[in-house]
Design a protein around this motif. Sequence first.
Motif, PDB file in Angstrom:
ATOM      1  N   ALA A   1       0.841  -1.198   0.000  1.00 52.48           N
ATOM      2  CA  ALA A   1       0.000   0.000   0.000  1.00 52.48           C
ATOM      3  C   ALA A   1       0.871   1.240   0.000  1.00 52.48           C
ATOM      4  N   LEU A   2       0.479   2.231  -0.778  1.00 49.12           N
ATOM      5  CA  LEU A   2       1.170   3.503  -0.793  1.00 49.12           C
ATOM      6  C   LEU A   2       0.727   4.350   0.401  1.00 49.12           C
ATOM      7  N   PRO A   3       1.513   5.343   0.805  1.00 46.77           N
ATOM      8  CA  PRO A   3       1.103   6.218   1.909  1.00 46.77           C
ATOM      9  C   PRO A   3      -0.242   6.879   1.621  1.00 46.77           C
ATOM     10  N   GLY A   4      -1.160   6.774   2.552  1.00 43.81           N
ATOM     11  CA  GLY A   4      -2.475   7.382   2.397  1.00 43.81           C
ATOM     12  C   GLY A   4      -3.447   6.589   1.543  1.00 43.81           C
ATOM     13  N   GLU A   5      -3.030   5.421   1.059  1.00 36.76           N
ATOM     14  CA  GLU A   5      -3.907   4.579   0.242  1.00 36.76           C
ATOM     15  C   GLU A   5      -4.689   3.631   1.152  1.00 36.76           C
ATOM     16  N   ALA A   6      -5.950   3.366   0.811  1.00 35.82           N
ATOM     17  CA  ALA A   6      -6.791   2.475   1.614  1.00 35.82           C
ATOM     18  C   ALA A   6      -7.881   1.898   0.718  1.00 35.82           C
ATOM     19  N   ALA A   7      -8.789   1.165   1.329  1.00 35.89           N
ATOM     20  CA  ALA A   7      -9.953   0.622   0.625  1.00 35.89           C
ATOM     21  C   ALA A   7     -11.206   1.138   1.320  1.00 35.89           C
ATOM     22  N   PHE A   8     -12.330   1.110   0.614  1.00 34.11           N
ATOM     23  CA  PHE A   8     -13.577   1.655   1.152  1.00 34.11           C
ATOM     24  C   PHE A   8     -14.555   0.528   1.482  1.00 34.11           C
ATOM     25  N   ALA A   9     -15.035   0.539   2.722  1.00 32.34           N
ATOM     26  CA  ALA A   9     -16.027  -0.443   3.164  1.00 32.34           C
ATOM     27  C   ALA A   9     -17.423   0.085   2.880  1.00 32.34           C
ATOM     28  N   ALA A  10     -17.675   0.393   1.615  1.00 37.53           N
ATOM     29  CA  ALA A  10     -18.914   1.065   1.229  1.00 37.53           C
ATOM     30  C   ALA A  10     -19.985   0.124   0.717  1.00 37.53           C
ATOM     31  N   SER A  11     -19.550  -0.985   0.074  1.00 39.53           N
ATOM     32  CA  SER A  11     -20.526  -1.888  -0.540  1.00 39.53           C
ATOM     33  C   SER A  11     -20.039  -3.330  -0.607  1.00 39.53           C
ATOM     34  N   GLY A  12     -18.867  -3.588  -0.084  1.00 36.82           N
ATOM     35  CA  GLY A  12     -18.308  -4.937  -0.165  1.00 36.82           C
ATOM     36  C   GLY A  12     -17.823  -5.311  -1.544  1.00 36.82           C
ATOM     37  N   THR A  13     -17.688  -4.327  -2.443  1.00 37.41           N
ATOM     38  CA  THR A  13     -17.332  -4.642  -3.826  1.00 37.41           C
ATOM     39  C   THR A  13     -16.038  -3.985  -4.289  1.00 37.41           C
ATOM     40  N   CYS A  14     -15.208  -3.509  -3.352  1.00 39.81           N
ATOM     41  CA  CYS A  14     -13.877  -3.042  -3.729  1.00 39.81           C
ATOM     42  C   CYS A  14     -12.925  -4.232  -3.849  1.00 39.81           C
ATOM     43  N   LEU A  15     -13.397  -5.407  -3.443  1.00 34.68           N
ATOM     44  CA  LEU A  15     -12.673  -6.671  -3.594  1.00 34.68           C
ATOM     45  C   LEU A  15     -13.511  -7.612  -4.443  1.00 34.68           C
ATOM     46  N   ARG A  16     -12.908  -8.160  -5.486  1.00 35.91           N
ATOM     47  CA  ARG A  16     -13.590  -9.162  -6.314  1.00 35.91           C
ATOM     48  C   ARG A  16     -12.644 -10.351  -6.503  1.00 35.91           C
ATOM     49  N   VAL A  17     -13.168 -11.534  -6.267  1.00 39.29           N
ATOM     50  CA  VAL A  17     -12.410 -12.766  -6.469  1.00 39.29           C
ATOM     51  C   VAL A  17     -13.135 -13.588  -7.531  1.00 39.29           C
ATOM     52  N   LEU A  18     -12.475 -13.844  -8.637  1.00 38.40           N
ATOM     53  CA  LEU A  18     -13.091 -14.591  -9.727  1.00 38.40           C
ATOM     54  C   LEU A  18     -13.072 -16.088  -9.445  1.00 38.40           C
ATOM     55  N   GLU A  19     -13.895 -16.831 -10.172  1.00 37.16           N
ATOM     56  CA  GLU A  19     -13.916 -18.282 -10.016  1.00 37.16           C
ATOM     57  C   GLU A  19     -12.551 -18.899 -10.304  1.00 37.16           C
ATOM     58  N   SER A  20     -11.772 -18.245 -11.135  1.00 40.32           N
ATOM     59  CA  SER A  20     -10.426 -18.730 -11.456  1.00 40.32           C
ATOM     60  C   SER A  20      -9.463 -18.575 -10.289  1.00 40.32           C
ATOM     61  N   GLY A  21      -9.844 -17.750  -9.300  1.00 34.47           N
ATOM     62  CA  GLY A  21      -8.979 -17.480  -8.162  1.00 34.47           C
ATOM     63  C   GLY A  21      -8.248 -16.157  -8.265  1.00 34.47           C
ATOM     64  N   THR A  22      -8.368 -15.480  -9.396  1.00 33.71           N
ATOM     65  CA  THR A  22      -7.746 -14.170  -9.561  1.00 33.71           C
ATOM     66  C   THR A  22      -8.403 -13.158  -8.621  1.00 33.71           C
ATOM     67  N   ILE A  23      -7.577 -12.316  -7.988  1.00 32.07           N
ATOM     68  CA  ILE A  23      -8.048 -11.334  -7.008  1.00 32.07           C
ATOM     69  C   ILE A  23      -7.889  -9.927  -7.567  1.00 32.07           C
ATOM     70  N   TYR A  24      -8.935  -9.096  -7.399  1.00 35.63           N
ATOM     71  CA  TYR A  24      -8.885  -7.694  -7.790  1.00 35.63           C
ATOM     72  C   TYR A  24      -9.225  -6.828  -6.579  1.00 35.63           C
ATOM     73  N   VAL A  25      -8.458  -5.753  -6.408  1.00 32.56           N
ATOM     74  CA  VAL A  25      -8.695  -4.776  -5.344  1.00 32.56           C
ATOM     75  C   VAL A  25      -8.716  -3.388  -5.967  1.00 32.56           C
ATOM     76  N   ALA A  26      -9.729  -2.594  -5.640  1.00 26.80           N
ATOM     77  CA  ALA A  26      -9.794  -1.200  -6.069  1.00 26.80           C
ATOM     78  C   ALA A  26      -9.557  -0.324  -4.843  1.00 26.80           C
ATOM     79  N   SER A  27      -8.577   0.566  -4.927  1.00 25.80           N
ATOM     80  CA  SER A  27      -8.195   1.366  -3.766  1.00 25.80           C
ATOM     81  C   SER A  27      -8.517   2.839  -3.977  1.00 25.80           C
ATOM     82  N   GLY A  28      -8.365   3.614  -2.890  1.00 28.38           N
ATOM     83  CA  GLY A  28      -8.629   5.037  -2.956  1.00 28.38           C
ATOM     84  C   GLY A  28      -7.848   5.787  -1.906  1.00 28.38           C
ATOM     85  N   GLY A  29      -8.252   7.033  -1.671  1.00 28.74           N
ATOM     86  CA  GLY A  29      -7.506   7.887  -0.754  1.00 28.74           C
ATOM     87  C   GLY A  29      -6.536   8.756  -1.525  1.00 28.74           C
ATOM     88  N   LYS A  30      -5.321   8.875  -1.025  1.00 24.07           N
ATOM     89  CA  LYS A  30      -4.314   9.689  -1.708  1.00 24.07           C
ATOM     90  C   LYS A  30      -3.917   9.095  -3.050  1.00 24.07           C
TER      91      LYS A  30
END
Length: 340
Positions: free
Chosen positions: A169-198
């Motif tokens: 994580a970069l300084p000031g970077e975080a994730a948002f607990a707004a909808s449970g959808t900033c994290l997505r895990v595909l059936e293949s096992g691939t993981i995606y994270v969308a971040s925000g903040g600075k």
Amino acid sequence: MKKVLFLISGIFICLTSLTNPAKAQTITILQQDKPTSIRGLSVVNDKTAWISGSKGYIAKTADGGKTWTWQQVKGYEKSDFRDIEAFSDQEAIIMSSGSPSYILKTKDGGLTWQEKYQKTDTTYFLDAMDFADRRHGYILGDPINNKFLLLETKDGGETWAESTNPPEALPGEAAFAASGTCLRVLESGTIYVASGGKSSRLISLSNGSSQWNYANLPISQGKSSEGAFSLSTGKNESIIVGGDYANDKKTDSVAAIQTSANTAVFVLTKGGPQGFQSSVEYLGGHIFLSTGTPGSNITTDGGQTWRQIDTTSFNVCRKAKHGKLVLLAGNGGKIALFKM
């Protein structure tokens, strides 16, 4: 002559509805006026769905949203259950943000809940949960010592362990607990994270790889209230939405699209959603639905153009894992049905 005109008129109406499907889309309130803010939503099929919210509230439907059974989980009345993952009408897992952090599981339709994880350390803040399949799942948390917290289960949520290879994580970077959808895990096992903040980035890990990939996003960022809040992947496009929840009417830098799986480059959409969006969901074809406090928007061309279809505030929208049911949820115990 009247019969001919009637026939031509009917054909015209049918063609119009096919070429302009956005006009037929509606959002109908099913439930509201409950003392909870809903951010967790899991739609299992066209009959079964679960929601989770603040003040320990959980609700479940067995008839496609027509009626809901509510409960306040005993002993967890102060917990803010920001995400839920349901596998059936009997089995579900809920995750609380804030301190203490909890993960609970039910196997009997919510009659009883078992505590599977607890952390009283105030540096722990859980943001989102997603599963590749019924046994293998992850929970994303805000960074600790410049690394995102990543919890993993391999036994359907019975036990959880911290990943030995979390993303940086970069300084000031975080994730948002707004909808449970900033994290997505595909059936293949691939993981995606969308971040925000600075900084706002798409962070990904391909199944079988130990190397995380990082891509900068052209979306509002720089303040703690800005960034990417949600992502969703379709057959041909991936879409990320967000913005600034402190200035939710701001429309620039709200959504970005990736039109090729062979590139990590995201570009801003032209004429994107009308204001801040906390959740986006793939519905099929080139259709994505997004929602946020200024209302809900839809694209039928993979994010190239958007149309606002409702101005009611919601936090999350989700489609059935096995079916077509699409629900939305938000503050005040509000739950709604989306129809094409």
